[in-house]
Design an enzyme around this catalytic site. Sequence first.
Site, PDB file in Angstrom:
ATOM      1  N   GLU A 100     -21.693 -20.445 -37.662  1.00 12.61           N
ATOM      2  CA  GLU A 100     -22.810 -20.386 -36.718  1.00 12.61           C
ATOM      3  C   GLU A 100     -23.099 -18.978 -36.204  1.00 12.61           C
ATOM      4  OE1 GLU A 100     -21.979 -23.125 -33.509  1.00 12.61           O
ATOM      5  OE2 GLU A 100     -22.212 -24.876 -34.783  1.00 12.61           O
ATOM      6  N   GLU A 124     -19.718 -29.786 -39.460  1.00 18.90           N
ATOM      7  CA  GLU A 124     -19.444 -30.241 -38.088  1.00 18.90           C
ATOM      8  C   GLU A 124     -20.491 -31.272 -37.727  1.00 18.90           C
ATOM      9  OE1 GLU A 124     -19.204 -27.380 -34.821  1.00 18.90           O
ATOM     10  OE2 GLU A 124     -18.059 -26.008 -36.080  1.00 18.90           O
TER      11      GLU A 124
HETATM   12  C1  BG6 Z   1     -19.880 -26.033 -32.114  1.00 18.42           C
HETATM   13  C2  BG6 Z   1     -18.960 -24.833 -32.277  1.00 18.42           C
HETATM   14  O1  BG6 Z   1     -21.202 -25.653 -32.296  1.00 18.42           O
HETATM   15  O2  BG6 Z   1     -19.810 -26.660 -30.852  1.00 18.42           O
HETATM   16  C3  BG6 Z   1     -17.574 -25.111 -31.689  1.00 18.42           C
HETATM   17  O3  BG6 Z   1     -18.822 -24.470 -33.642  1.00 18.42           O
HETATM   18  C4  BG6 Z   1     -17.684 -25.727 -30.300  1.00 18.42           C
HETATM   19  O4  BG6 Z   1     -16.836 -23.915 -31.670  1.00 18.42           O
HETATM   20  C5  BG6 Z   1     -18.511 -27.010 -30.398  1.00 18.42           C
HETATM   21  O5  BG6 Z   1     -16.415 -25.989 -29.765  1.00 18.42           O
HETATM   22  C6  BG6 Z   1     -18.608 -27.805 -29.086  1.00 18.42           C
HETATM   23  O6  BG6 Z   1     -19.149 -27.118 -28.042  1.00 18.42           O
HETATM   24  P1  BG6 Z   1     -19.039 -27.593 -26.517  1.00 18.42           P
HETATM   25  O7  BG6 Z   1     -19.791 -26.562 -25.760  1.00 18.42           O
HETATM   26  O8  BG6 Z   1     -19.688 -28.950 -26.382  1.00 18.42           O
HETATM   27  O9  BG6 Z   1     -17.594 -27.655 -26.159  1.00 18.42           O
END
Ligand code: BG6
Length: 463
Positions: A169, A367
């Site tokens: 990202e 993801e």
């Molecule tokens: C993703 C990232 O976009 O979001 C991760 O790659 C991150 O590193 C994840 O932990 C969740 O984000 P958040 O802000 O909901 O904890």
Amino acid sequence: MKSLQYTFPEGFWWGSATSATQAEGGAGEGGKGFNVWDFWYQQEPDKFHNQIGPADASSFYHNYKNDIALMKSLGHNSFRTSISWSRLIPEGVGEVNPEAVTFYRNMIDELKQNGIEPVINLYHFDLPAPLMEQGGWESRSTVKAFADYAEQCFKLFGDQVNYWFTQNEPIVPVEAGYLNVYHLPCVVDFRRAVQVAHHFVLANACAIDRYRRLNLTGKIGIILNMSPTYPRSQSPEDIEAARLADLFNTRAFLEPVTKGKYPKELVALLKEHEQLPKYERQDLDVIAANTIDVLGFNYYQPRRVKARTEPYPADAPFVPWKFYDYYAMPGRKMNKHRGWEIYEKGVYDTLLDLRDNYNNIEVYISENGMGVEGEMAFANAAGEIQDDYRIEFIQDHLQWIHRAHTEGCNVRGYHLWTFIDCWSWLNAYKNRYGLVSLDLATQTRTVKKSGHWFRETAINNGF
Ligand code: BG6
């Protein structure tokens, strides 16, 4: 044998993703240098949710053997993590830390011995702190340092790893660091943001170049977070706003890494507004010559856009949202535990876009997941979280991924974010995403209901 409604292709990846800084812990151990998160937490712990910093991760650095055994028991055939640049090369450039080499070789080996394909990313928001002092990603020297670091990784671990990713990202550090103040250096300055964006794109290409020069047999790619952009209405103004939002937020990265060129329209627009980054002629040749083999696609939520009702003030500093405005669609389905919209079909729409407009590039879902604040409220008497909402979330996305595959999309796998609840930057442990819950104080792991469901699904290659 249970009859399945959705069967996935043979060899489909079932697994999960995390990153070094978010899982390893051991922030000051094993010869590791400081990265920007260690540094920032030392300076301003109050910025971090409940004042929890990167040293308090789920201790993968020490506990990787048990965690990998747990992964195997939950059906993983693949797993993505990253190498910590500041663990491997504590100053960011120069000396390699031998303890880190031992750790990563052992960890990767452990995955392989358990039948889990290691998917290794090189950069997940965690710049070595000494490089930030020298201008961070605004500086061309960081591009060179990254390529050198990448080459070290390929030489040290290239015999063990078949799937490499250069960055996770890259738009996030650009936006969060230079437009939204969630990452260091916490400034709001589009010219600096666009310089950083160009350097990420160039660094990706330089790393791919180094990889190919070594004649290794694996594949290499990048991981992009992509949200399909939907206009509020079919009015020409809303459609134009959506097109420009997509140009800035998705195509600015997707086109150079897959097609070797920045979108012409983006270049023209930045030129017109005097926002082009500094670059050297050969940068464009390196980008053109080093496109990716495989794409990681992180999908969380759609982007909904409308035309601005008021024109953006002409004398205000340049920002991309000068050309569009975000739109909260009435009646949209929300993950009320995280505040993000859930729109499962978005994953399908983007996969079709990749099929039709990006040469059907090999892609996997790198993801997808559901963050939940206060998740212990869903625990049963035995402390096992009854996360039926997460099972439903995953199933609903998998149905669309399955459909995309049957319609010819080259989609090869699904990784959930994440395996064990992990530390997440300024949010620390606010939003829990794991198949396994973590009691931070005792480091106890408890498989959630979704973890058991995931195991069945992975073993059956469908549900
Ligand atoms: C993703 C990232 O976009 O979001 C991760 O790659 C991150 O590193 C994840 O932990 C969740 O984000 P958040 O802000 O909901 O904890």
